[in-house]
Design an enzyme around this catalytic site. Sequence first.
Site, PDB file in Angstrom:
ATOM      1  N   ARG A  50      -5.137  -9.260  -4.474  1.00 56.46           N
ATOM      2  CA  ARG A  50      -4.796  -7.966  -4.048  1.00 56.46           C
ATOM      3  C   ARG A  50      -3.362  -7.601  -4.532  1.00 56.46           C
ATOM      4  O   ARG A  50      -2.589  -8.498  -5.015  1.00 56.46           O
ATOM      5  CB  ARG A  50      -5.089  -7.535  -2.490  1.00 56.46           C
ATOM      6  CG  ARG A  50      -4.317  -8.442  -1.666  1.00 56.46           C
ATOM      7  CD  ARG A  50      -3.518  -8.053  -0.559  1.00 56.46           C
ATOM      8  NE  ARG A  50      -2.474  -7.084  -0.935  1.00 56.46           N
ATOM      9  CZ  ARG A  50      -1.328  -7.695  -1.212  1.00 56.46           C
ATOM     10  NH1 ARG A  50      -1.032  -8.755  -1.450  1.00 56.46           N
ATOM     11  NH2 ARG A  50      -0.423  -6.747  -1.748  1.00 56.46           N
ATOM     12  N   GLY A  51      -3.095  -6.318  -4.565  1.00 56.68           N
ATOM     13  CA  GLY A  51      -1.922  -6.087  -5.346  1.00 56.68           C
ATOM     14  C   GLY A  51      -1.929  -5.575  -6.583  1.00 56.68           C
ATOM     15  O   GLY A  51      -2.771  -6.424  -7.156  1.00 56.68           O
ATOM     16  N   ALA A  52      -1.588  -4.346  -7.056  1.00 56.83           N
ATOM     17  CA  ALA A  52      -1.771  -3.865  -8.313  1.00 56.83           C
ATOM     18  C   ALA A  52      -1.598  -4.836  -9.595  1.00 56.83           C
ATOM     19  O   ALA A  52      -2.827  -4.955 -10.250  1.00 56.83           O
ATOM     20  CB  ALA A  52      -0.988  -2.447  -8.721  1.00 56.83           C
ATOM     21  N   ARG A  93     -12.315  -1.883  -7.288  1.00 55.58           N
ATOM     22  CA  ARG A  93     -11.407  -0.881  -6.656  1.00 55.58           C
ATOM     23  C   ARG A  93     -10.868   0.245  -7.365  1.00 55.58           C
ATOM     24  O   ARG A  93     -10.505  -0.160  -8.801  1.00 55.58           O
ATOM     25  CB  ARG A  93     -10.236  -1.575  -6.130  1.00 55.58           C
ATOM     26  CG  ARG A  93     -10.633  -2.669  -5.046  1.00 55.58           C
ATOM     27  CD  ARG A  93      -9.290  -3.405  -4.383  1.00 55.58           C
ATOM     28  NE  ARG A  93      -8.752  -2.704  -3.490  1.00 55.58           N
ATOM     29  CZ  ARG A  93      -7.576  -2.926  -2.646  1.00 55.58           C
ATOM     30  NH1 ARG A  93      -6.806  -3.954  -3.013  1.00 55.58           N
ATOM     31  NH2 ARG A  93      -7.284  -1.982  -2.114  1.00 55.58           N
ATOM     32  N   GLN A 200      -0.529  -6.588   5.426  1.00 59.46           N
ATOM     33  CA  GLN A 200       0.000  -7.236   4.478  1.00 59.46           C
ATOM     34  C   GLN A 200       1.201  -7.728   4.599  1.00 59.46           C
ATOM     35  O   GLN A 200       1.765  -8.450   4.261  1.00 59.46           O
ATOM     36  CB  GLN A 200      -0.380  -6.436   2.948  1.00 59.46           C
ATOM     37  CG  GLN A 200      -1.731  -6.360   2.617  1.00 59.46           C
ATOM     38  CD  GLN A 200      -2.387  -5.090   2.973  1.00 59.46           C
ATOM     39  OE1 GLN A 200      -2.129  -4.660   4.247  1.00 59.46           O
ATOM     40  NE2 GLN A 200      -3.321  -4.457   2.126  1.00 59.46           N
ATOM     41  N   ASP A 241       0.444   1.486  -6.791  1.00 59.34           N
ATOM     42  CA  ASP A 241      -0.637   1.181  -7.360  1.00 59.34           C
ATOM     43  C   ASP A 241      -0.839   2.024  -8.568  1.00 59.34           C
ATOM     44  O   ASP A 241      -1.602   1.657  -9.487  1.00 59.34           O
ATOM     45  CB  ASP A 241      -1.846   1.613  -6.190  1.00 59.34           C
ATOM     46  CG  ASP A 241      -1.927   0.149  -5.523  1.00 59.34           C
ATOM     47  OD1 ASP A 241      -0.794   0.075  -4.480  1.00 59.34           O
ATOM     48  OD2 ASP A 241      -2.473  -0.471  -5.685  1.00 59.34           O
ATOM     49  N   ASN A 251       0.476   4.341  -3.085  1.00 63.16           N
ATOM     50  CA  ASN A 251       0.634   3.163  -2.733  1.00 63.16           C
ATOM     51  C   ASN A 251       0.153   2.917  -1.428  1.00 63.16           C
ATOM     52  O   ASN A 251      -0.441   3.941  -1.037  1.00 63.16           O
ATOM     53  CB  ASN A 251       2.291   2.849  -2.849  1.00 63.16           C
ATOM     54  CG  ASN A 251       2.714   1.493  -2.540  1.00 63.16           C
ATOM     55  OD1 ASN A 251       2.151   0.509  -3.102  1.00 63.16           O
ATOM     56  ND2 ASN A 251       3.486   1.167  -1.645  1.00 63.16           N
ATOM     57  N   LYS A 252       0.545   1.850  -0.864  1.00 62.75           N
ATOM     58  CA  LYS A 252      -0.367   1.519   0.290  1.00 62.75           C
ATOM     59  C   LYS A 252      -0.250   2.399   1.346  1.00 62.75           C
ATOM     60  O   LYS A 252       0.968   3.191   1.501  1.00 62.75           O
ATOM     61  CB  LYS A 252       0.219   0.050   0.928  1.00 62.75           C
ATOM     62  CG  LYS A 252      -0.427  -0.246   2.271  1.00 62.75           C
ATOM     63  CD  LYS A 252      -1.780  -0.355   2.251  1.00 62.75           C
ATOM     64  CE  LYS A 252      -2.427  -1.217   1.067  1.00 62.75           C
ATOM     65  NZ  LYS A 252      -3.896  -0.918   1.157  1.00 62.75           N
TER      66      LYS A 252
END
Length: 355
Positions: A50-52, A93, A200, A241, A251-252
Site C-alpha cells: 500500500r502507499g501510492a 485500487r 497505518q 495519492d 490523501n488518506k
Amino acid sequence: MAINEEVRSVFWENNQVCMIDQTVLPARFEIRRYDTYQEVAEAIRAMVVRGAPAIGAAAGFGMAAATQQSKATTVAALMDDLRAARSVLARSRPTAVNLFWALERMMRVAEGGPWSSVDELRRAFVAEAEQIADEDIEINKRMGENGAALVPQEATIIHHCNTGSLATVGWGTALGVVRSAYAQGKKLHVLVDETRPRLQGARLTAWELKNLGIKHTIIPDGSSGHYMRRRGVDLCLVGADRIAANGDTANKIGTYNLAVVARENWVPFYVVAPFSTIDMSIMHGDLIEIEERDQEEVTVIQGQRIAPEGSPASNPAFDVTPHHYITAIITEYGVIRPPFNVSLHKLAENLKAGM
Ligand code: MRU
C-alpha cells in the site's frame, strides 16, 4: 527486524514479485511471493502492499509477472495478454494515480518495440519494473533533501498515515523528509496520527520510526487540533495519492481535517509527493475517484467487532484537501508554492521541454 535500504517494500526475486506483508506488521515481518499478476492485483486490493509509490512499483512488477506467466509464442499474442493484465491491475485500487502511471509506463515500453522475440520483451519488462523501483528510492531521497530544508533545527511534526519506506519502495515521501532532516542532525519529535481505520500510523509509521530511533508519540487522529493549540506543533507533513492540476490533494482519510486545523492554528501544512503523483489531466480534486472500502474495516479491528452487529458504517479511504490549505508541495524537483494552478503547470511544461 529493522527496515533499512536493503529491505525494499516490493522487489523482484527469482522471477517472483515479492513484498513485505503490511497487513501483519508490526506483529510479524513476512515476505509474500507471487507468480501472477492476478495475485499482485489482489495483494494491492488487500493492502499487502500500500502507499501510492509502492502500489505503482508493485503494478510494474505485476506487469513483469504477466510476461513470465503468459504462454504466448508471438509478440502480438503477448501484447494481448499484457493488455488484459493491465486492465486487471488497473481495477485493484482507484485513487493512487501512481498505479495508472506505472501501468502506462510499462505499456509504453511494450508498444515501443519492435521486439525480435517474446523473451526480449519479457526481459525488457523486468528491467523497466526494476527501473521504476530504483528510481523511486532516488526520487524520495531528493524530496527528502528538498523538504528537510523547511524543517527547523528542533521540530514537532504531525504526520498522517504511513508515507515511509513501506509506502514507497524505500526511504519514503513525507516520512522521507523526516528521515533526511534527522540525518542532518535535527532534533525531531513526530506526533504519529494513528490513522483509523487501518491504523497505518500506529502500526506502520510507529514501527518505522522506532526502528530508525526517531522520537515519536502515537496520537489519536482527533487530537491533532488539541496538540496544535496547546503543545506547539511546527509543521504537518503528509503524502498524496493524487494531486490535481490546481493542487487539490487526495490523501488518506483525515488529511483534510488535519489541514483545516493546521490553517486555524497557523501551522504550515506540507504535501510531499513525487511528480508521478501529480495528475495534470484532472483539473480539480472533486474529479478524483475516492475508493470506498469494506465497512468491516471500520466495525471490526483485528478480528474483534467493536460496533453493534447490524449498525451500518461507511469507509471512504481518502479525502481531498483543497489547495488553499496547502503551504507547499515538496517534489523531487523542488518546493512548489501557490498558486499551484500556475506553478504545477509551469513545472509540467518545463519537464516536457526537458529543462
Ligand atoms: O490506503 P493507503 O494506506 O494505501 O493510503 C496511503 C496514503 O494515503 C499515503 O499517504 C499516500 O499513498 C502517500 S504514501 C508515500
